[in-house]
Structures are given as C-alpha cells and as structure tokens.
Motif scaffolding. Structure first.
Motif, PDB file in Angstrom:
ATOM      1  N   TYR A  11      -5.095  -8.443  -9.554  1.00 59.62           N
ATOM      2  CA  TYR A  11      -5.444  -7.723 -10.775  1.00 59.62           C
ATOM      3  C   TYR A  11      -4.446  -8.200 -11.816  1.00 59.62           C
ATOM      4  CZ  TYR A  11      -8.375  -4.284  -8.302  1.00 59.62           C
ATOM      5  OH  TYR A  11      -9.350  -3.668  -7.577  1.00 59.62           O
ATOM      6  N   PHE A  14      -0.815  -8.903 -10.724  1.00 54.70           N
ATOM      7  CA  PHE A  14      -0.498  -8.117  -9.526  1.00 54.70           C
ATOM      8  C   PHE A  14      -1.386  -8.552  -8.363  1.00 54.70           C
ATOM      9  CE2 PHE A  14      -1.589  -4.251  -6.999  1.00 54.70           C
ATOM     10  CZ  PHE A  14      -0.355  -4.088  -6.391  1.00 54.70           C
ATOM     11  N   VAL A  16      -3.133  -7.941  -5.165  1.00 50.61           N
ATOM     12  CA  VAL A  16      -3.533  -6.754  -4.404  1.00 50.61           C
ATOM     13  C   VAL A  16      -3.936  -7.125  -2.981  1.00 50.61           C
ATOM     14  CG1 VAL A  16      -5.858  -6.822  -5.430  1.00 50.61           C
ATOM     15  CG2 VAL A  16      -5.045  -4.718  -4.399  1.00 50.61           C
ATOM     16  N   PRO A  35      -0.485   2.494   4.310  1.00 48.93           N
ATOM     17  CA  PRO A  35      -0.093   3.429   3.260  1.00 48.93           C
ATOM     18  C   PRO A  35      -1.045   3.391   2.073  1.00 48.93           C
ATOM     19  CG  PRO A  35       1.704   1.900   3.786  1.00 48.93           C
ATOM     20  CD  PRO A  35       0.524   1.485   4.583  1.00 48.93           C
ATOM     21  N   SER A  36      -1.047   4.459   1.321  1.00 54.95           N
ATOM     22  CA  SER A  36      -1.811   4.527   0.082  1.00 54.95           C
ATOM     23  C   SER A  36      -1.366   3.397  -0.841  1.00 54.95           C
ATOM     24  CB  SER A  36      -1.547   5.887  -0.553  1.00 54.95           C
ATOM     25  OG  SER A  36      -2.222   5.973  -1.765  1.00 54.95           O
ATOM     26  N   GLY A  37      -2.323   2.700  -1.430  1.00 57.85           N
ATOM     27  CA  GLY A  37      -1.998   1.608  -2.332  1.00 57.85           C
ATOM     28  C   GLY A  37      -1.809   0.267  -1.653  1.00 57.85           C
ATOM     29  N   SER A  38      -2.039   0.212  -0.321  1.00 57.54           N
ATOM     30  CA  SER A  38      -1.796  -1.048   0.391  1.00 57.54           C
ATOM     31  C   SER A  38      -2.955  -2.028   0.269  1.00 57.54           C
ATOM     32  CB  SER A  38      -1.481  -0.773   1.864  1.00 57.54           C
ATOM     33  OG  SER A  38      -2.512  -0.046   2.488  1.00 57.54           O
ATOM     34  N   GLY A  39      -4.080  -1.604  -0.316  1.00 58.36           N
ATOM     35  CA  GLY A  39      -5.186  -2.538  -0.551  1.00 58.36           C
ATOM     36  C   GLY A  39      -6.394  -2.351   0.349  1.00 58.36           C
ATOM     37  N   LYS A  40      -6.427  -1.240   1.111  1.00 59.57           N
ATOM     38  CA  LYS A  40      -7.523  -1.026   2.075  1.00 59.57           C
ATOM     39  C   LYS A  40      -8.879  -0.929   1.381  1.00 59.57           C
ATOM     40  CE  LYS A  40      -5.701   2.860   3.476  1.00 59.57           C
ATOM     41  NZ  LYS A  40      -4.596   2.957   2.475  1.00 59.57           N
ATOM     42  N   SER A  41      -8.955  -0.103   0.336  1.00 56.64           N
ATOM     43  CA  SER A  41     -10.234   0.056  -0.366  1.00 56.64           C
ATOM     44  C   SER A  41     -10.661  -1.254  -1.010  1.00 56.64           C
ATOM     45  CB  SER A  41     -10.122   1.131  -1.448  1.00 56.64           C
ATOM     46  OG  SER A  41      -9.903   2.392  -0.868  1.00 56.64           O
ATOM     47  N   THR A  42      -9.702  -1.936  -1.594  1.00 54.31           N
ATOM     48  CA  THR A  42     -10.020  -3.209  -2.243  1.00 54.31           C
ATOM     49  C   THR A  42     -10.559  -4.190  -1.210  1.00 54.31           C
ATOM     50  OG1 THR A  42      -8.232  -2.786  -3.792  1.00 54.31           O
ATOM     51  CG2 THR A  42      -9.066  -5.031  -3.702  1.00 54.31           C
TER      52      THR A  42
END
Ligand code: ADP
Ligand code: MG
Length: 242
Positions: A11, A14, A16, A35-42
């Motif tokens: 992004y 950054f 991701v 962890p939250s923000g580690s890129g799983k959803s992406t």
C-alpha cells in the motif's frame, strides 16, 4: 487448488504482504492465524482478486488470478467467501439472498435456484427462516445464511475471514459446526480464525503470519503438540490466545 507463489503487495510504500507462498491441495483445510494487522485479510482477499498484488502469482485450480485474460467474475463465482460481517442483502429475504446469484451468475432457473436454496437452508438448520429478512435473524443465523449462500454457487473452494469474531460467544459454535461439517465433507478451505478448537478438529495445516510474512506453515500436530519448536513470535501469539 489454491497456490500463492511469492506474493508481495504494497500500500504505497508500506509492504503489507512479503513474499507469501502457500499451497493448498484439494480437500485440505488451512487455518491462518496471526496478530491483528499482520496481513491475513489482505492475503485472503488477493485469492479472490478483491485486492490486487504487485509481485508473484496466485493460481486457483490452475487459473492465474492476476493474469489479464482471466475472467474475474467467473473466477469469483467459483470461490465462496465468508467475511466477519455477514454482508447479506438486507432488503432481500433469506431465500432471495440464496437465489439471486444462482440465477444471475450461473443462469439457473428460479425453480432450480429455489430447490438448491431449500436444501442448503435445511443443511444449515434454517429452513424455518427462509422468508425472513436478515435483520430478523441473530448474528449466528445470518452467518449460516452467508455460508449457505456461498455454497449455493457450488464453489470449488471456500475462503473464510474471521467468520465468528463478530458473534456473541454463544453463537460461535453453531457457525463452527457448519464449517466443521463442510471440512469433513472434503471442501477445500482457507480459514482466517483464532478459533484454535476449530483448527485442532479439522485443519490439515496451520499458517502463522506476522508483519505480512508467513512465519510458520506446519501440520496441526507440529503447531499444537510441539510448540517449543515454533518461532518466538508464534509462541508469543499462542500464549496470548490459548
Ligand atoms: P489482519 O487481517 O491480519 O488484521 P489486514 O490484512 O487487515 O491485517 O491489514 C494488514 C495491514 O495493512 C495493516 O497494517 C493495515 O493497517 C494495512 N491496510 C489494510 N488495508 C489498507 C488500505 N486499504 N490502505 C493502507 N493500508 C491498509
Ligand atoms: Mg483481518
């Protein structure tokens, strides 16, 4: 069935996703945690071309997601996706939610779509609710409708992004039970979840992500039975959620 080859995504400046490679065979269930923000959803969204990526390749049943000639609507129709928030059409009844894409995308007749919808609602235990609107159902019921709606398209694989994390605790199991059944029937599944009970029951592999990278990709037994061999980051994460 699902293959990520050295996928990276940025992004702006950054990064991701950092050189992610995963291979999921037909019938396998892979749980992705981290962890939250580690890129799983992406990561999971790139598989469905909901997010572009800049490097690497993703193949779904041999079809390259990033290739210009790939028919994305056709590809997306073959992969079921279930999100954290149910994303049903609020103005359509449960049955209409199930029928719509079957008719519009797969070209089924209204009768065929209705038959398929009925059998799937029965399977997720919601036959009695087919004429209700999503807002009249509990979160757990809505999520089961979302799963049934995805299955109505006869997907070759299912992607789940934290399907139970927005639910009240007493509703988590009714959704996980449907997912466990699906896994046992041989559906290919990539599931972002922190429900380690689910992972223990049906995962073939567990992937741990941190800062956009795949830090662990191991069998369920390696992950749960020999945690001392995991990376410090994975150990720390497990110690917080178990
Ligand atoms: P996870 O699902 O593991 O919590 P995400 O894939 O949602 O992680 O996000 C990974 C990182 O990418 C986070 O740092 C997040 O802030 C960032 N991110 C997500 N979406 C965007 C976006 N549209 N633009 C910029 N950064 C984003
Ligand atoms: Mg997420």
């Amino acid at each position: 069935m699902i293959e990520f080859k050295n996928v990276s995504k940025w992004y702006g400046s950054f990064q991701v996703l950092n050189d992610c490679s995963i291979s999921i065979n037909a019938g396998q269930v892979v749980v992705v945690c981290g962890p939250s923000g580690s890129g799983k959803s992406t990561l999971i969204k790139t598989a469905n071309a909901l997010e572009p990526f800049q490097k690497g390749e993703i193949l779904i049943d041999g079809v390259s997601v990033g290739a210009r000639k790939t028919n994305l609507p056709q590809l997306r129709a073959r992969i079921g996706m279930v999100f954290q928030h149910f994303e049903l059409f609020p103005h359509l009844s449960v049955m209409r939610n199930l029928e719509l894409a079957q008719v519009k995308v797969l070209g089924r007749t209204a009768d065929e779509a209705n038959q398929r919808g009925r059998s799937l609602l029965e399977r997720v235990g919601l036959s009695a609710h087919m004429d209700k609107f999503p807002g009249q159902l509990s979160g757990g019921q809505q999520q089961r409708v979302a799963i049934a709606r995805a299955l109505a398209m006869d997907p070759i694989a299912m992607l789940f992004d934290e399907p139970t994390s927005a639910l009240d605790p007493e509703m988590v199991n009714e959704v996980l039970d449907v997912m466990v059944d699906l896994a046992k029937e041989g559906m290919t599944m990539m599931v972002v979840t922190h429900e380690m009970g689910f992972a223990r029951k049906v995962a073939d592999r567990v992937i741990f992500m941190d800062e956009g990278a795949i830090v662990e990709d191991c069998s369920k037994d390696e992950f749960f039975e020999r945690p001392e061999e995991l990376s410090d980051r994975a150990k720390l994460f497990l110690s917080k959620i178990l």
